[in-house]
Design an enzyme around this catalytic site. Structure first.
Site, PDB file in Angstrom:
ATOM      1  N   SER A  93     -12.896 -13.666  -0.515  1.00  0.00           N
ATOM      2  CA  SER A  93     -14.294 -13.893  -0.133  1.00  0.00           C
ATOM      3  C   SER A  93     -14.386 -14.819   1.072  1.00  0.00           C
ATOM      4  O   SER A  93     -15.168 -14.581   1.998  1.00  0.00           O
ATOM      5  CB  SER A  93     -15.077 -14.497  -1.296  1.00  0.00           C
ATOM      6  OG  SER A  93     -15.152 -13.592  -2.359  1.00  0.00           O
ATOM      7  N   TYR A 146     -15.650  -6.067  -1.906  1.00  0.00           N
ATOM      8  CA  TYR A 146     -16.487  -5.749  -0.745  1.00  0.00           C
ATOM      9  C   TYR A 146     -17.913  -5.412  -1.176  1.00  0.00           C
ATOM     10  O   TYR A 146     -18.886  -5.862  -0.570  1.00  0.00           O
ATOM     11  CB  TYR A 146     -15.892  -4.594   0.065  1.00  0.00           C
ATOM     12  CG  TYR A 146     -14.477  -4.855   0.554  1.00  0.00           C
ATOM     13  CD1 TYR A 146     -13.982  -6.143   0.739  1.00  0.00           C
ATOM     14  CD2 TYR A 146     -13.621  -3.794   0.821  1.00  0.00           C
ATOM     15  CE1 TYR A 146     -12.687  -6.369   1.168  1.00  0.00           C
ATOM     16  CE2 TYR A 146     -12.325  -4.019   1.260  1.00  0.00           C
ATOM     17  CZ  TYR A 146     -11.870  -5.300   1.428  1.00  0.00           C
ATOM     18  OH  TYR A 146     -10.588  -5.515   1.860  1.00  0.00           O
ATOM     19  N   GLU A 164       0.814  -1.220   0.000  1.00  0.00           N
ATOM     20  CA  GLU A 164       0.000   0.000   0.000  1.00  0.00           C
ATOM     21  C   GLU A 164       0.848   1.270   0.000  1.00  0.00           C
ATOM     22  O   GLU A 164       0.326   2.361   0.123  1.00  0.00           O
ATOM     23  CB  GLU A 164      -0.940  -0.010   1.202  1.00  0.00           C
ATOM     24  CG  GLU A 164      -1.979  -1.108   1.095  1.00  0.00           C
ATOM     25  CD  GLU A 164      -2.934  -1.163   2.266  1.00  0.00           C
ATOM     26  OE1 GLU A 164      -2.598  -0.685   3.364  1.00  0.00           O
ATOM     27  OE2 GLU A 164      -4.042  -1.703   2.073  1.00  0.00           O
ATOM     28  N   ARG A 202      -9.861  -3.242  -6.837  1.00  0.00           N
ATOM     29  CA  ARG A 202     -10.178  -4.682  -6.764  1.00  0.00           C
ATOM     30  C   ARG A 202     -10.802  -5.029  -5.409  1.00  0.00           C
ATOM     31  O   ARG A 202     -11.792  -5.749  -5.335  1.00  0.00           O
ATOM     32  CB  ARG A 202      -8.913  -5.498  -7.015  1.00  0.00           C
ATOM     33  CG  ARG A 202      -9.164  -6.972  -7.108  1.00  0.00           C
ATOM     34  CD  ARG A 202      -7.866  -7.710  -7.460  1.00  0.00           C
ATOM     35  NE  ARG A 202      -8.107  -9.114  -7.599  1.00  0.00           N
ATOM     36  CZ  ARG A 202      -8.344  -9.719  -8.748  1.00  0.00           C
ATOM     37  NH1 ARG A 202      -8.341  -9.050  -9.856  1.00  0.00           N
ATOM     38  NH2 ARG A 202      -8.554 -11.022  -8.776  1.00  0.00           N
TER      39      ARG A 202
END
Length: 136
Positions: free
Chosen positions: A73, A106, A28, A101
């Protein structure tokens, strides 16, 4: 397809948890913000009154890429299960604006983007700002 086992973290996982925190921060582009130590993770998560709850996903990859195999998921579904078991009515996720993505995943799983829907912005008090507020 990769095999995924999701379990409660143990105190002995703190070294790996810190490594993963650092890897995520690198991904990140925020590695300079990692200020926690393995000792702090142990004290904060595995003492008498833990500040956080942690799950560990053990992934045995199949040949090829991990992306698109449903691992994210499965992890989010397990978080939802644990949240309900702990008496929570909701859980929140933070995602950087460039990680489309993750945002798409979400939303596909039923999360509401509070920035879009309600205009929420998240704020953080750190270091000197926290000390100044506390008068220390």
């Amino acid at each position: 397809m990769a095999s995924v086992r999701i379990r409660e973290a143990k105190e002995g996982d703190c070294g790996d948890i810190l490594r993963l925190i650092r890897e995520l921060a690198d991904f990140e582009k925020l590695s300079d913000q990692v200020k926690i130590s393995e000792e702090a993770l142990r004290a904060d998560g595995f003492g008498d009154n833990p500040f956080y709850h942690c799950l560990v996903a053990e992934i045995l990859p199949a040949p090829g890429k991990l992306l698109g195999q449903g691992i994210g998921s499965k992890i989010i579904k397990k978080v939802a299960e644990v949240a309900l078991d702990k008496g929570c009515s909701q859980f929140r996720l933070a995602v950087l604006d460039w990680n489309q993505r993750a945002m798409d995943l979400y939303k596909a799983l039923g999360a509401q983007d509070l920035t879009e829907a309600e205009g929420w912005h998240f704020f953080c008090f750190q270091g000197e700002a926290t000390r100044k507020l506390a008068g220390k």
